[in-house]
Design a protein around this motif. Structure first.
Motif, PDB file in Angstrom:
ATOM      1  N   ASP A   9      34.819  46.396  44.306  1.00  0.00           N
ATOM      2  CA  ASP A   9      34.787  45.477  45.176  1.00  0.00           C
ATOM      3  C   ASP A   9      34.651  44.040  44.379  1.00  0.00           C
ATOM      4  OD1 ASP A   9      34.729  46.874  47.374  1.00  0.00           O
ATOM      5  OD2 ASP A   9      32.713  46.727  47.841  1.00  0.00           O
ATOM      6  N   PHE A  10      33.754  44.130  43.204  1.00  0.00           N
ATOM      7  CA  PHE A  10      33.664  42.937  42.320  1.00  0.00           C
ATOM      8  C   PHE A  10      35.097  42.633  41.911  1.00  0.00           C
ATOM      9  CE2 PHE A  10      33.061  41.040  38.351  1.00  0.00           C
ATOM     10  CZ  PHE A  10      32.382  39.812  38.454  1.00  0.00           C
ATOM     11  N   ILE A  11      35.623  43.687  41.250  1.00  0.00           N
ATOM     12  CA  ILE A  11      36.795  43.301  40.562  1.00  0.00           C
ATOM     13  C   ILE A  11      38.055  42.917  41.582  1.00  0.00           C
ATOM     14  CG2 ILE A  11      38.825  44.518  39.345  1.00  0.00           C
ATOM     15  CD1 ILE A  11      36.525  46.243  38.008  1.00  0.00           C
ATOM     16  N   GLU A  12      37.860  43.347  42.743  1.00  0.00           N
ATOM     17  CA  GLU A  12      38.865  42.981  43.682  1.00  0.00           C
ATOM     18  C   GLU A  12      38.688  41.412  44.070  1.00  0.00           C
ATOM     19  OE1 GLU A  12      38.291  46.136  46.517  1.00  0.00           O
ATOM     20  OE2 GLU A  12      39.985  47.323  45.587  1.00  0.00           O
ATOM     21  N   ALA A  13      37.488  41.156  44.490  1.00  0.00           N
ATOM     22  CA  ALA A  13      37.231  39.523  44.583  1.00  0.00           C
ATOM     23  C   ALA A  13      37.538  38.717  43.423  1.00  0.00           C
ATOM     24  CB  ALA A  13      35.423  39.577  44.879  1.00  0.00           C
ATOM     25  N   ARG A  14      37.245  39.045  42.146  1.00  0.00           N
ATOM     26  CA  ARG A  14      37.792  38.358  41.242  1.00  0.00           C
ATOM     27  C   ARG A  14      39.370  38.134  41.246  1.00  0.00           C
ATOM     28  NH1 ARG A  14      37.841  34.217  38.462  1.00  0.00           N
ATOM     29  NH2 ARG A  14      38.197  34.260  36.510  1.00  0.00           N
ATOM     30  N   ALA A  15      40.036  39.394  41.642  1.00  0.00           N
ATOM     31  CA  ALA A  15      41.654  39.383  41.787  1.00  0.00           C
ATOM     32  C   ALA A  15      42.002  38.344  42.706  1.00  0.00           C
ATOM     33  CB  ALA A  15      42.011  40.564  41.875  1.00  0.00           C
ATOM     34  N   ARG A  16      41.024  38.332  43.881  1.00  0.00           N
ATOM     35  CA  ARG A  16      41.394  37.320  45.127  1.00  0.00           C
ATOM     36  C   ARG A  16      41.356  36.023  44.608  1.00  0.00           C
ATOM     37  NH1 ARG A  16      38.844  41.398  48.235  1.00  0.00           N
ATOM     38  NH2 ARG A  16      36.995  40.330  47.940  1.00  0.00           N
ATOM     39  N   LYS A  17      40.360  35.875  43.984  1.00  0.00           N
ATOM     40  CA  LYS A  17      40.132  34.441  43.369  1.00  0.00           C
ATOM     41  C   LYS A  17      41.195  33.773  42.381  1.00  0.00           C
ATOM     42  CE  LYS A  17      36.490  31.374  41.419  1.00  0.00           C
ATOM     43  NZ  LYS A  17      35.050  31.270  40.920  1.00  0.00           N
ATOM     44  N   LEU A  18      41.563  34.822  41.716  1.00  0.00           N
ATOM     45  CA  LEU A  18      42.560  34.648  40.645  1.00  0.00           C
ATOM     46  C   LEU A  18      43.961  34.210  41.373  1.00  0.00           C
ATOM     47  CD1 LEU A  18      41.939  37.170  37.751  1.00  0.00           C
ATOM     48  CD2 LEU A  18      41.890  34.490  37.585  1.00  0.00           C
ATOM     49  N   ARG A  19      44.175  34.892  42.415  1.00  0.00           N
ATOM     50  CA  ARG A  19      45.524  34.666  43.435  1.00  0.00           C
ATOM     51  C   ARG A  19      45.544  33.312  43.915  1.00  0.00           C
ATOM     52  NH1 ARG A  19      44.898  39.620  44.675  1.00  0.00           N
ATOM     53  NH2 ARG A  19      46.237  40.963  43.812  1.00  0.00           N
ATOM     54  N   GLU A  20      44.192  33.004  44.458  1.00  0.00           N
ATOM     55  CA  GLU A  20      43.873  31.759  45.197  1.00  0.00           C
ATOM     56  C   GLU A  20      44.232  30.579  44.088  1.00  0.00           C
ATOM     57  OE1 GLU A  20      40.057  31.768  46.730  1.00  0.00           O
ATOM     58  OE2 GLU A  20      40.492  33.036  48.142  1.00  0.00           O
ATOM     59  N   GLN A  21      43.889  30.807  42.934  1.00  0.00           N
ATOM     60  CA  GLN A  21      44.058  29.811  41.894  1.00  0.00           C
ATOM     61  C   GLN A  21      45.544  29.682  41.479  1.00  0.00           C
ATOM     62  OE1 GLN A  21      41.806  30.862  38.337  1.00  0.00           O
ATOM     63  NE2 GLN A  21      39.853  29.915  39.328  1.00  0.00           N
ATOM     64  N   ALA A  22      46.159  30.870  41.506  1.00  0.00           N
ATOM     65  CA  ALA A  22      47.765  30.735  41.139  1.00  0.00           C
ATOM     66  C   ALA A  22      48.550  30.015  42.296  1.00  0.00           C
ATOM     67  CB  ALA A  22      48.173  32.207  40.943  1.00  0.00           C
TER      68      ALA A  22
END
Length: 57
Positions: A9-22
């Motif tokens: 879940d932590f890793i998926e949350a980080r992926a979501r944050k990266l996608r938002e930045q992109a």
């Protein structure tokens, strides 16, 4: 919730944050999008590998 679920879940949350930045066009967006894909794959591997190990135990 198990430890592996918390980690995934932590890793998926980080992926979501990266996608938002992109998606917002922040400098380095291509790298952020690439990293998000890798983080999603890692989270999936963690969930799937742990499932296999639990089944074998």
């Amino acid at each position: 919730m198990t430890d592996r679920d918390s980690i995934a879940d932590f890793i998926e949350a980080r992926a979501r944050k990266l996608r938002e930045q992109a998606d917002s066009g922040v400098a380095g967006w291509a790298l952020a999008k690439h990293d998000a894909v890798l983080f999603d794959a890692l989270a999936s591997d963690i969930r799937n590998e742990m499932d296999v190990r639990e089944d074998q135990a």
